[in-house]
Design a protein around this motif. Sequence first.
Motif, PDB file in Angstrom:
ATOM      1  N   ARG A 168       0.842  -1.196   0.000  1.00 61.01           N
ATOM      2  CA  ARG A 168       0.000   0.000   0.000  1.00 61.01           C
ATOM      3  C   ARG A 168       0.874   1.242   0.000  1.00 61.01           C
ATOM      4  O   ARG A 168       1.712   1.423   0.878  1.00 61.01           O
ATOM      5  CB  ARG A 168      -0.901  -0.006   1.238  1.00 61.01           C
ATOM      6  CG  ARG A 168      -1.919   1.128   1.285  1.00 61.01           C
ATOM      7  CD  ARG A 168      -2.608   1.124   2.636  1.00 61.01           C
ATOM      8  NE  ARG A 168      -3.765   2.014   2.669  1.00 61.01           N
ATOM      9  CZ  ARG A 168      -4.405   2.361   3.790  1.00 61.01           C
ATOM     10  NH1 ARG A 168      -3.992   1.882   4.961  1.00 61.01           N
ATOM     11  NH2 ARG A 168      -5.448   3.172   3.742  1.00 61.01           N
ATOM     12  N   ILE A 206       1.429   5.031   0.602  1.00 65.55           N
ATOM     13  CA  ILE A 206       0.884   6.138   1.378  1.00 65.55           C
ATOM     14  C   ILE A 206       1.884   7.281   1.351  1.00 65.55           C
ATOM     15  O   ILE A 206       2.994   7.156   1.880  1.00 65.55           O
ATOM     16  CB  ILE A 206       0.613   5.718   2.841  1.00 65.55           C
ATOM     17  CG1 ILE A 206      -0.282   4.473   2.894  1.00 65.55           C
ATOM     18  CG2 ILE A 206      -0.009   6.878   3.626  1.00 65.55           C
ATOM     19  CD1 ILE A 206      -0.426   3.894   4.277  1.00 65.55           C
ATOM     20  N   ARG A 255     -10.203  -2.325   9.809  1.00 63.32           N
ATOM     21  CA  ARG A 255      -8.876  -1.938   9.325  1.00 63.32           C
ATOM     22  C   ARG A 255      -8.521  -2.687   8.044  1.00 63.32           C
ATOM     23  O   ARG A 255      -7.998  -2.110   7.087  1.00 63.32           O
ATOM     24  CB  ARG A 255      -7.841  -2.201  10.414  1.00 63.32           C
ATOM     25  CG  ARG A 255      -6.419  -1.881   9.996  1.00 63.32           C
ATOM     26  CD  ARG A 255      -5.520  -1.741  11.207  1.00 63.32           C
ATOM     27  NE  ARG A 255      -4.113  -1.669  10.835  1.00 63.32           N
ATOM     28  CZ  ARG A 255      -3.543  -0.640  10.244  1.00 63.32           C
ATOM     29  NH1 ARG A 255      -4.259   0.419   9.943  1.00 63.32           N
ATOM     30  NH2 ARG A 255      -2.259  -0.649   9.947  1.00 63.32           N
ATOM     31  N   GLU A 296     -10.474  -1.240   5.131  1.00 67.45           N
ATOM     32  CA  GLU A 296      -9.921   0.065   4.732  1.00 67.45           C
ATOM     33  C   GLU A 296      -8.682  -0.116   3.847  1.00 67.45           C
ATOM     34  O   GLU A 296      -8.537   0.548   2.808  1.00 67.45           O
ATOM     35  CB  GLU A 296      -9.544   0.868   5.977  1.00 67.45           C
ATOM     36  CG  GLU A 296      -8.859   2.195   5.668  1.00 67.45           C
ATOM     37  CD  GLU A 296      -8.157   2.791   6.875  1.00 67.45           C
ATOM     38  OE1 GLU A 296      -7.340   3.699   6.676  1.00 67.45           O
ATOM     39  OE2 GLU A 296      -8.415   2.343   8.005  1.00 67.45           O
ATOM     40  N   ILE A 297      -7.797  -1.021   4.236  1.00 69.62           N
ATOM     41  CA  ILE A 297      -6.561  -1.256   3.481  1.00 69.62           C
ATOM     42  C   ILE A 297      -6.870  -1.873   2.125  1.00 69.62           C
ATOM     43  O   ILE A 297      -6.338  -1.459   1.094  1.00 69.62           O
ATOM     44  CB  ILE A 297      -5.612  -2.159   4.303  1.00 69.62           C
ATOM     45  CG1 ILE A 297      -5.095  -1.401   5.528  1.00 69.62           C
ATOM     46  CG2 ILE A 297      -4.454  -2.657   3.438  1.00 69.62           C
ATOM     47  CD1 ILE A 297      -4.421  -2.272   6.559  1.00 69.62           C
ATOM     48  N   ARG A 323      -9.609  -1.757   0.354  1.00 64.70           N
ATOM     49  CA  ARG A 323     -10.383  -0.885  -0.537  1.00 64.70           C
ATOM     50  C   ARG A 323      -9.553   0.240  -1.145  1.00 64.70           C
ATOM     51  O   ARG A 323      -9.959   0.845  -2.132  1.00 64.70           O
ATOM     52  CB  ARG A 323     -11.561  -0.287   0.230  1.00 64.70           C
ATOM     53  CG  ARG A 323     -12.765  -1.212   0.323  1.00 64.70           C
ATOM     54  CD  ARG A 323     -13.928  -0.513   0.989  1.00 64.70           C
ATOM     55  NE  ARG A 323     -15.133  -1.326   0.929  1.00 64.70           N
ATOM     56  CZ  ARG A 323     -16.133  -1.227   1.787  1.00 64.70           C
ATOM     57  NH1 ARG A 323     -16.068  -0.347   2.775  1.00 64.70           N
ATOM     58  NH2 ARG A 323     -17.195  -1.993   1.676  1.00 64.70           N
ATOM     59  N   ASP A 324      -8.419   0.520  -0.553  1.00 66.12           N
ATOM     60  CA  ASP A 324      -7.582   1.625  -1.022  1.00 66.12           C
ATOM     61  C   ASP A 324      -7.117   1.343  -2.458  1.00 66.12           C
ATOM     62  O   ASP A 324      -6.497   0.312  -2.719  1.00 66.12           O
ATOM     63  CB  ASP A 324      -6.364   1.762  -0.100  1.00 66.12           C
ATOM     64  CG  ASP A 324      -5.547   3.022  -0.397  1.00 66.12           C
ATOM     65  OD1 ASP A 324      -5.624   3.549  -1.526  1.00 66.12           O
ATOM     66  OD2 ASP A 324      -4.816   3.460   0.504  1.00 66.12           O
ATOM     67  N   ASN A 326      -4.723   2.456  -3.936  1.00 67.31           N
ATOM     68  CA  ASN A 326      -3.261   2.419  -3.970  1.00 67.31           C
ATOM     69  C   ASN A 326      -2.697   1.150  -3.332  1.00 67.31           C
ATOM     70  O   ASN A 326      -1.501   1.058  -3.080  1.00 67.31           O
ATOM     71  CB  ASN A 326      -2.688   3.646  -3.254  1.00 67.31           C
ATOM     72  CG  ASN A 326      -2.997   4.927  -3.992  1.00 67.31           C
ATOM     73  OD1 ASN A 326      -2.832   5.022  -5.200  1.00 67.31           O
ATOM     74  ND2 ASN A 326      -3.467   5.930  -3.264  1.00 67.31           N
ATOM     75  N   SER A 327      -3.568   0.193  -3.044  1.00 66.89           N
ATOM     76  CA  SER A 327      -3.144  -1.089  -2.481  1.00 66.89           C
ATOM     77  C   SER A 327      -3.046  -2.142  -3.580  1.00 66.89           C
ATOM     78  O   SER A 327      -3.957  -2.277  -4.397  1.00 66.89           O
ATOM     79  CB  SER A 327      -4.142  -1.569  -1.419  1.00 66.89           C
ATOM     80  OG  SER A 327      -4.059  -0.783  -0.255  1.00 66.89           O
TER      81      SER A 327
END
Length: 199
Positions: A26, A28, A109, A112-113, A115-116, A118-119
């Motif tokens: 991911r 960030i 959590r 969230e990760i 669905r990003d 950028n993951s």
Amino acid sequence: MAPGPSKGVLFGPVKDWRRPGVRVLREIKGRVRQYQLEDVTNWDAVRRFRELRGKEVLNEAEGRIVREELEWNDEEKGRSMIESITLRERESHDDMEILKVIDPPTAERAIEILRDPNSWLIQDEAEGGIIEDREVEYSEREVDDQIFEMIKISTPIPEGATREEGLGVVTLMFSTPKSTEKKKEARRVWREKFDREKA
């Protein structure tokens, strides 16, 4: 150079999140964070994960990296997708977090990760059972306070092609401070202790 170990050497786009060796890379704010997904097939036992359509989110994350793979252009990117993923895995390896869904907060959590956008959902090629079409050789040596690794990847010659046309050999090299390896081992031992106490 000896044949590569069974796992932890080569990483590529996830092929099946139900199989072992699944991780998330991911990005960030320009930095790549890595998550190792553990016991994924049992996440659905957590009610909150089901409420958040967890399996669908996993399938969507898998589909996202599949689309990325289809659109990947080796020449434009400067390397194959497997090379790129393996390099990013190594670069973020010392900052890896274990991700295991055991209660509502960890379910939220994980969602969230995953669905990003950028993951990237990736998989250890040996553990995922998808390494059969290429030969991998691995070597490791210690020099002072560094661990040096070398991975040699040979792809097969397509039927009808000459050796010059068909053989592709890529060599990847990495160096890791020994202190990082000690930290990783300490985290692993702590996590196992945590899991035993949780049970």
